[in-house]
Design a protein around this motif. Structure first.
Motif, PDB file in Angstrom:
ATOM      1  N   ARG A 111       9.033   2.906 -14.237  1.00  0.00           N
ATOM      2  CA  ARG A 111       8.397   1.991 -15.176  1.00  0.00           C
ATOM      3  C   ARG A 111       8.844   2.314 -16.597  1.00  0.00           C
ATOM      4  N   PRO A 112       8.608   1.407 -17.549  1.00  0.00           N
ATOM      5  CA  PRO A 112       9.043   1.662 -18.929  1.00  0.00           C
ATOM      6  C   PRO A 112       8.473   2.946 -19.520  1.00  0.00           C
ATOM      7  N   ASP A 113       7.264   3.325 -19.134  1.00  0.00           N
ATOM      8  CA  ASP A 113       6.719   4.592 -19.591  1.00  0.00           C
ATOM      9  C   ASP A 113       5.701   5.077 -18.557  1.00  0.00           C
ATOM     10  N   ASP A 114       5.309   6.339 -18.699  1.00  0.00           N
ATOM     11  CA  ASP A 114       4.371   6.959 -17.778  1.00  0.00           C
ATOM     12  C   ASP A 114       3.279   7.620 -18.611  1.00  0.00           C
ATOM     13  N   LEU A 115       2.174   6.930 -18.788  1.00  0.00           N
ATOM     14  CA  LEU A 115       1.123   7.436 -19.659  1.00  0.00           C
ATOM     15  C   LEU A 115       0.423   8.648 -19.070  1.00  0.00           C
ATOM     16  N   ALA A 116       0.452   8.792 -17.748  1.00  0.00           N
ATOM     17  CA  ALA A 116      -0.143   9.980 -17.133  1.00  0.00           C
ATOM     18  C   ALA A 116       0.637  11.228 -17.542  1.00  0.00           C
ATOM     19  N   ALA A 117       1.962  11.109 -17.632  1.00  0.00           N
ATOM     20  CA  ALA A 117       2.773  12.247 -18.056  1.00  0.00           C
ATOM     21  C   ALA A 117       2.466  12.625 -19.504  1.00  0.00           C
ATOM     22  N   VAL A 118       2.295  11.614 -20.361  1.00  0.00           N
ATOM     23  CA  VAL A 118       1.913  11.878 -21.751  1.00  0.00           C
ATOM     24  C   VAL A 118       0.562  12.578 -21.801  1.00  0.00           C
ATOM     25  N   ALA A 119      -0.370  12.096 -20.981  1.00  0.00           N
ATOM     26  CA  ALA A 119      -1.710  12.685 -20.966  1.00  0.00           C
ATOM     27  C   ALA A 119      -1.666  14.139 -20.498  1.00  0.00           C
ATOM     28  N   LEU A 165       0.813  -1.220   0.000  1.00  0.00           N
ATOM     29  CA  LEU A 165       0.000   0.000   0.000  1.00  0.00           C
ATOM     30  C   LEU A 165       0.844   1.267   0.000  1.00  0.00           C
ATOM     31  N   TRP A 166       2.114   1.143   0.390  1.00  0.00           N
ATOM     32  CA  TRP A 166       3.010   2.301   0.411  1.00  0.00           C
ATOM     33  C   TRP A 166       3.229   2.801  -1.026  1.00  0.00           C
ATOM     34  N   GLY A 167       2.736   3.981  -1.313  1.00  0.00           N
ATOM     35  CA  GLY A 167       2.926   4.575  -2.635  1.00  0.00           C
ATOM     36  C   GLY A 167       2.161   3.905  -3.750  1.00  0.00           C
ATOM     37  N   VAL A 168       1.080   3.171  -3.416  1.00  0.00           N
ATOM     38  CA  VAL A 168       0.358   2.448  -4.464  1.00  0.00           C
ATOM     39  C   VAL A 168      -0.297   3.417  -5.457  1.00  0.00           C
ATOM     40  N   ASP A 169      -0.643   4.616  -4.998  1.00  0.00           N
ATOM     41  CA  ASP A 169      -1.198   5.628  -5.903  1.00  0.00           C
ATOM     42  C   ASP A 169      -0.068   6.532  -6.351  1.00  0.00           C
ATOM     43  N   ARG A 170       0.724   6.044  -7.303  1.00  0.00           N
ATOM     44  CA  ARG A 170       1.901   6.802  -7.722  1.00  0.00           C
ATOM     45  C   ARG A 170       1.587   7.818  -8.813  1.00  0.00           C
ATOM     46  N   GLY A 171       0.333   7.936  -9.198  1.00  0.00           N
ATOM     47  CA  GLY A 171      -0.057   9.008 -10.112  1.00  0.00           C
ATOM     48  C   GLY A 171       0.231   8.744 -11.569  1.00  0.00           C
ATOM     49  N   GLY A 172       0.356   7.502 -11.949  1.00  0.00           N
ATOM     50  CA  GLY A 172       0.589   7.198 -13.362  1.00  0.00           C
ATOM     51  C   GLY A 172       0.613   5.705 -13.592  1.00  0.00           C
ATOM     52  N   ILE A 173       0.069   5.264 -14.724  1.00  0.00           N
ATOM     53  CA  ILE A 173       0.114   3.845 -15.074  1.00  0.00           C
ATOM     54  C   ILE A 173       0.951   3.682 -16.341  1.00  0.00           C
ATOM     55  N   TRP A 174       1.531   2.506 -16.497  1.00  0.00           N
ATOM     56  CA  TRP A 174       2.337   2.271 -17.688  1.00  0.00           C
ATOM     57  C   TRP A 174       1.555   1.380 -18.649  1.00  0.00           C
TER      58      TRP A 174
END
Length: 500
Positions: A352-360, A13-22
């Motif tokens: 992670r290999p990419d951060d789709l939230a950053a792209v969004a 649960l520590w940091g599970v909401d890291r604000g981005g999915i790959w």
């Protein structure tokens, strides 16, 4: 084994909401939110191996579709796995070995990594560890029905869990089991394989999905060993020494299972078998055999227990059993402290290999409603599927039919000729793309993807870019239009080292 489960739950649960999915998590997120008929249609053409997982996640995300809920099943599965590893240690060697093994699993950075992945691998690990516990019960009590049922369901979560049968066969061989045990286990194993045949046939027809996988090397095996025992130097060498000491449990009377006779095959056989097969047809990816991690803590804990017993025989000063158990738990806590920086970094989306939230976020800031967008390759549309609000109102130049309606992951695109026609009418187009693809480090497959690349290279120039990690959101302007517009000039393509 509540303590290992609680430690694993807290770390999960520590940091599970890291604000981005790959990208892989994005596939889970967008597929699981489709209707059941749409998911069923998709599985006929792609990703059948994850079909049961998508259906489970469909029910989970129906409660609340966000990133925490996406990962919560994996967090809970990892916590249960830590408890099951501990219970295996109790059944095979006693309470303190169980406590140590469960805690070692809980503080493993590899277990923590996949506890925070919105994919099936942590669920496969809990199923495989539960099946191993039932295997131990089957050997002792001759009851195999529950074992076969749990393992069959686990294999339907991911078909490579079937390699667990090889590990259990090796355990029976090491224990020099009698013919009665072989017959009971063999009947259950045969039913598991028989039940998995439809999945094997369908997934074999979809094997092109693994075209990106490369054959494993000795470095691959060494890397997996380090992740299984602990990537930090001090932790790795200590755990390796204890695991080797734990192999003494391979000796002993026939018919008896020990930590070594269960843990060694579990940790070694599935990865080794998949690596050997991958020398002919590449299939090996470390997450496909995550469940084998459960064997490593059993060996390490058994080695620590053997060291304590040897010290007692030599009449060295050894703490009383309760104190000794707490001392082992304290050493597991020390291993956690030594690996905390690595675990903290792992909770950064950039890891992670990419951060789709950053792209969004870039798309939401730069691309206005009504403006044309081209995804290159088609998988780059993942960002829009995972974060549709950031792309609301844009014109998807290539898309003919969305994924849910077409029974595909990313939608059905126009053919090469139609793409050229559509792009010919544009003076500007935003391109969401893989940066390595734009830099020429790999080439796309299919005429439509090559047509996108050719038109951009021949008729357009990049006039601005916002990039994050492996992804780029880049404005392309037609060459004639670029020269006629003041203030716009070609921008250099940023160079970056090739991915390992």
């Amino acid at each position: 084994m509540c303590l290992p489960a609680l430690v694993m739950l807290g770390l999960g649960l520590w940091g599970v909401d890291r604000g981005g999915i790959w990208r892989d998590e994005a596939v889970t997120f967008q597929v699981a939110r489709r209707s059941v008929p749409q998911i069923w249609r998709l599985l006929h053409g792609v990703d059948a191996v994850h079909g049961l997982y998508y259906l489970l996640m469909h029910a989970v995300l129906a409660v609340h579709p966000d990133e925490v809920m996406l990962r919560l099943p994996s967090v809970c599965a990892a916590a249960v796995t830590a408890a099951l590893v501990g219970e295996l240690g109790v059944r095979l060697a006693g309470p303190r070995v169980g406590l140590w093994a469960g805690l070692l699993y809980a503080v493993s950075p590899l277990a923590g990594h996949y506890a925070q992945e919105g994919r099936s691998y942590a669920l496969v690990a809990v199923g495989a560890t539960g099946a191993t516990l039932l295997f131990v019960r089957g050997v002792r009590a001759g009851a195999w029905r529950a074992y076969g049922t749990v393992l069959a369901l686990t294999c339907w979560l991911h078909e490579f869990a079937v390699l667990l049968l090889l590990a259990h066969a090796a355990s029976l061989a090491l224990a020099r089991a009698g013919s009665r045990l072989w017959r009971g286990w063999g009947s259950a194993a045969g039913l598991v394989v028989l039940g998995l045949l439809p999945m094997i046939l369908v997934s074999h027809a979809q094997s092109a999905q693994l075209a990106w996988v490369r054959p494993p090397t000795w470095a691959t095996a060494e890397s997996l060993l380090r992740w299984f025992l602990g990537p930090g130097e001090g932790v790795f060498w200590t755990c390796l020494a204890l695991a080797l000491l734990g192999l003494a449990g391979l000796a002993g009377p026939p018919g008896r299972l020990t930590c070594a006779r269960v843990g060694l095959p579990l940790a070694v056989v599935p990865p080794a078998a998949l690596m050997l097969v991958s020398r002919l047809s590449p299939l090996y990816v470390d997450r496909y055999v995550l469940y084998a991690l459960s064997g490593a803590p059993l060996l390490v804990a058994a080695g620590a227990d053997r060291l304590a017993r040897l010290a007692a025989r030599l009449r060295l000063r050894v703490p009383r059993p309760p104190v000794l158990a707490l001392a082992g738990a304290a050493l597991a806590a020390l291993a956690l402290c030594l690996q905390l920086p690595l675990m903290s970094d792992d909770r950064d989306p950039a890891h992670r290999p990419d951060d789709l939230a950053a792209v969004a976020r870039v798309a939401a800031r730069e691309v206005k409603p009504g403006q044309p967008v081209l995804f290159l390759p088609t998988q780059a549309r993942n960002a829009a599927l995972a974060y549709p609000g950031a792309f609301a109102g844009v014109r998807d130049v290539a898309l003919d039919e969305p994924g849910p309606e077409s029974g595909t992951l990313y939608g059905r695109e126009a053919d090469a000729a139609e793409l050229r026609r559509r792009l010919s009418g544009l003076d500007r187009v935003w391109v969401v793309a893989d940066r390595d693809l734009l830099a020429g480090r790999w080439s796309p497959s299919g005429p439509a993807e090559r047509a996108k690349m050719a038109v951009l290279a021949q008729e357009f120039l990049p006039a601005g870019e916002s990039a994050d990690g492996d992804a780029s959101v880049r404005l392309y302007v037609r060459r004639v239009a670029l020269s006629a517009l003041p203030g716009l000039a070609p921008v250099p393509v940023p160079q970056r080292p090739a991915r390992r």
